[in-house]
Design a protein around this motif. Sequence first.
Motif, PDB file in Angstrom:
ATOM      1  N   GLU A  44      27.865  14.147 -59.030  1.00 38.44           N
ATOM      2  CA  GLU A  44      27.941  12.754 -58.574  1.00 38.44           C
ATOM      3  C   GLU A  44      26.617  12.030 -58.795  1.00 38.44           C
ATOM      4  O   GLU A  44      26.592  10.839 -59.163  1.00 38.44           O
ATOM      5  N   LEU A  45      25.505  12.719 -58.567  1.00 37.75           N
ATOM      6  CA  LEU A  45      24.189  12.092 -58.658  1.00 37.75           C
ATOM      7  C   LEU A  45      23.511  12.315 -60.022  1.00 37.75           C
ATOM      8  O   LEU A  45      22.368  11.885 -60.208  1.00 37.75           O
ATOM      9  N   SER A  46      24.225  12.988 -60.930  1.00 40.56           N
ATOM     10  CA  SER A  46      23.712  13.230 -62.291  1.00 40.56           C
ATOM     11  C   SER A  46      22.392  14.008 -62.287  1.00 40.56           C
ATOM     12  O   SER A  46      21.434  13.653 -62.987  1.00 40.56           O
ATOM     13  N   VAL A  47      22.330  15.051 -61.472  1.00 40.17           N
ATOM     14  CA  VAL A  47      21.179  15.964 -61.459  1.00 40.17           C
ATOM     15  C   VAL A  47      21.726  17.382 -61.502  1.00 40.17           C
ATOM     16  O   VAL A  47      22.939  17.606 -61.559  1.00 40.17           O
ATOM     17  N   THR A  48      20.846  18.376 -61.472  1.00 37.07           N
ATOM     18  CA  THR A  48      21.294  19.768 -61.492  1.00 37.07           C
ATOM     19  C   THR A  48      21.539  20.275 -60.075  1.00 37.07           C
ATOM     20  O   THR A  48      20.940  19.767 -59.109  1.00 37.07           O
ATOM     21  N   PRO A  49      22.416  21.279 -59.897  1.00 38.05           N
ATOM     22  CA  PRO A  49      22.589  21.887 -58.577  1.00 38.05           C
ATOM     23  C   PRO A  49      21.284  22.431 -58.006  1.00 38.05           C
ATOM     24  O   PRO A  49      21.085  22.397 -56.781  1.00 38.05           O
ATOM     25  N   THR A  50      20.405  22.899 -58.866  1.00 38.29           N
ATOM     26  CA  THR A  50      19.107  23.395 -58.395  1.00 38.29           C
ATOM     27  C   THR A  50      18.302  22.277 -57.758  1.00 38.29           C
ATOM     28  O   THR A  50      17.638  22.481 -56.731  1.00 38.29           O
ATOM     29  N   ALA A  51      18.361  21.086 -58.359  1.00 36.31           N
ATOM     30  CA  ALA A  51      17.647  19.940 -57.790  1.00 36.31           C
ATOM     31  C   ALA A  51      18.212  19.568 -56.424  1.00 36.31           C
ATOM     32  O   ALA A  51      17.462  19.222 -55.498  1.00 36.31           O
ATOM     33  N   ILE A  52      19.532  19.632 -56.282  1.00 36.46           N
ATOM     34  CA  ILE A  52      20.166  19.344 -54.983  1.00 36.46           C
ATOM     35  C   ILE A  52      19.692  20.357 -53.943  1.00 36.46           C
ATOM     36  O   ILE A  52      19.287  19.998 -52.827  1.00 36.46           O
TER      37      ILE A  52
END
Length: 293
Positions: A28-36
């Motif tokens: 949804e936020l156009s980032v990686t799961p690691t960043a989340i």
Amino acid sequence: MFATLPVNALRTFESAARLRSFKLAAAELSVTPTAISHQIKVLEQQLGFVLFERLPRGVRLTEKGERLFAGVHGALLDVSGVLDALRPVPSAGSLCVSVTHSFAALWLVPRLGRFYQAYPHYLVRLEACAEVIDLQQDASVDIAVRYSRARYPALHQAARLEETFGVYAAPGLSAAALQPPALITVKWGDSALYEIGWRDWCQAAGVDWWQRRTALRSYDEEHYALQAAVAGQGLVLASSVMVSDLVGNGLLVAHRPEIRVPGAAYSVLCAPGRERHPPVRAFLSWLQQELPH
């Protein structure tokens, strides 16, 4: 005042909490799961408590996480509403309403024209299904109309429409000429509700129709049963909510109208804070005007 407020981390938290998934939040936020995961970990360190329980598949909010989500989600909806109101031309909005097939066909759809007259820039998408939607997890659904005797303390209840059951027939159909008359009923998820209703109605009316029921016609949906009654196929036990338009149009009349038996209720629900979203607020305001007072 807000210099130390972790706005970006809170937006990340809201997405992960709403979707119950770091992976879906990342998409949804156009980032990686690691960043989340990193953002959530930093936020938990700043707050001094854990927000999520990590599960084999997905995540689950802790008690404090639930409290934070309710506040952050509502606050972001408020900001979104203010921004929308400040635009020179309000952007077109839509909302998704989860309803049963019968409620949509017999009550909601015939009235939706008045909503579009009052709010022409909003679009209502109906999702008709019998399954119970998790409003706190499924962000694609804004409002659910649930038919039940239950209460929902974890959700925002915008309205509750109580019903009673009575027996109806096509005009001119004489129950006295049919001994016993053909009975129309509904067989669906809570089919026992109709069996109990017919039994209680017959007991109150002093007739043995349900015990004899030599001619019983069952349908899977309430609107099918009512159409069968309109066609003169027999007497139908029907909700005062569902039958209201058919009675108002003269297509059905009440048989022994003084006899009523209790039913359940239609609860209009949304996730806490969702009621402040402009399209949802508009729909709930209109719905309050449509409900009988």
